[in-house]
Write an enzyme that holds these catalytic residues in place. Structure first.
Site, PDB file in Angstrom:
ATOM      1  N   CYS A  55      37.970  39.386  32.096  1.00 26.99           N
ATOM      2  CA  CYS A  55      36.850  39.710  32.979  1.00 26.99           C
ATOM      3  C   CYS A  55      37.358  40.276  34.298  1.00 26.99           C
ATOM      4  CB  CYS A  55      36.000  38.466  33.241  1.00 26.99           C
ATOM      5  SG  CYS A  55      34.652  38.743  34.405  1.00 26.99           S
ATOM      6  N   TYR A  86      28.073  49.381  31.789  1.00 22.54           N
ATOM      7  CA  TYR A  86      28.547  48.030  31.461  1.00 22.54           C
ATOM      8  C   TYR A  86      27.964  47.563  30.134  1.00 22.54           C
ATOM      9  CZ  TYR A  86      29.370  42.989  31.969  1.00 22.54           C
ATOM     10  OH  TYR A  86      29.760  41.683  31.775  1.00 22.54           O
ATOM     11  N   GLU A  98      37.840  46.144  30.192  1.00 22.92           N
ATOM     12  CA  GLU A  98      37.565  45.978  31.615  1.00 22.92           C
ATOM     13  C   GLU A  98      38.895  46.049  32.363  1.00 22.92           C
ATOM     14  OE1 GLU A  98      35.137  42.659  32.674  1.00 22.92           O
ATOM     15  OE2 GLU A  98      33.651  43.057  31.104  1.00 22.92           O
ATOM     16  N   TYR A 138      37.810  42.679  26.542  1.00 14.82           N
ATOM     17  CA  TYR A 138      38.608  41.661  27.226  1.00 14.82           C
ATOM     18  C   TYR A 138      40.076  41.697  26.815  1.00 14.82           C
ATOM     19  CZ  TYR A 138      34.013  39.818  28.396  1.00 14.82           C
ATOM     20  OH  TYR A 138      32.729  39.679  28.863  1.00 14.82           O
ATOM     21  N   CYS A 201      34.537  33.143  37.055  1.00 14.08           N
ATOM     22  CA  CYS A 201      35.886  33.720  36.969  1.00 14.08           C
ATOM     23  C   CYS A 201      36.583  33.108  35.772  1.00 14.08           C
ATOM     24  CB  CYS A 201      36.691  33.456  38.241  1.00 14.08           C
ATOM     25  SG  CYS A 201      38.398  34.023  38.130  1.00 14.08           S
ATOM     26  N   CYS A 210      56.780  34.392  34.772  1.00 15.05           N
ATOM     27  CA  CYS A 210      57.374  35.628  34.304  1.00 15.05           C
ATOM     28  C   CYS A 210      58.648  35.933  35.069  1.00 15.05           C
ATOM     29  CB  CYS A 210      56.379  36.781  34.481  1.00 15.05           C
ATOM     30  SG  CYS A 210      57.028  38.388  33.978  1.00 15.05           S
TER      31      CYS A 210
END
Length: 219
Positions: A55, A86, A98, A138, A201, A210
């Site tokens: 998202c 959208y 997105e 997504y 969210c 990472c």
């Protein structure tokens, strides 16, 4: 099957919605947090990076909070339909994901730092979903703007896969491709979580760090 649904499938160019020759909505002039223009042209010393990590509301906030980022905007990338809405992207019939466009100063924030933030801010092993958000829009993606960016993105993917595998995670599904057209999303999506601080969210990482310094590039 995902959550009792048929697994999402990307449309072919022939199956995709036809779209339109121009956007149906204007882009706001300025970033609500950074105060900088959203639309190009951007100052010549800046570089552009594009990421898809679920998202785009929460994803955009991750990047605008990063020092050295000049502006951000959200949109649709990696698909077939020109100037999608959208609702069309959510139908799964445009092929877009997105995405967040990040305009940054390489002298203040290296591209590798943005890659590290990208990998650690979502789960890149989930295919056409991110958490409970399911759909082709997504999927995880990096769209590159130079051979140097492309090499750095691929190198970071290899490095992160090593530590993910050691932590018990599966293969990374992130697509890494040269950047194609980026279509800005509707005005209400831009800096959504600044306008709606309590808004949804769905961004969440694996908790696996990472490695940094896996490649070097100026933009």
């Amino acid at each position: 099957m995902l959550f009792g649904r048929r697994a999402p499938v990307l449309p072919t160019p022939e199956e995709a919605l036809k779209g339109r020759p121009a956007p149906e909505f204007p882009l706001p002039e300025r970033h609500t947090v950074l105060g900088t223009p959203l639309a190009p042209p951007y100052p010549g010393h800046l570089a552009v990076a594009d990421f898809g990590l679920g998202c785009f509301w929460g994803a955009e906030r991750k990047f605008w909070q990063t020092p050295g980022v000049w502006t951000t905007l959200v949109g649709y990338q990696g698909g077939h339909t020109p100037n999608p809405t959208y609702e069309e992207v959510c139908s799964g019939l445009t092929g877009h994901t997105e995405a967040v466009r990040v305009v940054f100063d390489p002298s203040q924030v290296p591209y590798e730092t943005l890659l590290k933030l990208f990998w650690e801010s979502h789960n890149p092993t989930q295919g056409f979903r991110q958490g409970n958000d399911v759909g082709t829009q997504y999927r995880s993606a990096i769209y590159t703007h130079s051979p140097a960016q492309h090499a750095a993105a691929e190198s970071s993917r290899e490095a992160y896969q090593s530590v993910l595998t050691a932590s018990g995670h599966g293969p990374i599904t992130t697509e890494i491709l040269p950047a194609g057209p980026f279509y800005a999303a509707e005005a209400y999506h831009q800096q959504y979580l600044d306008k709606n601080p309590g808004g949804y969210c769905g961004i969440g990482g694996t908790g696996v760090s990472c490695p940094v310094g896996v490649a070097k590039t100026d933009n």
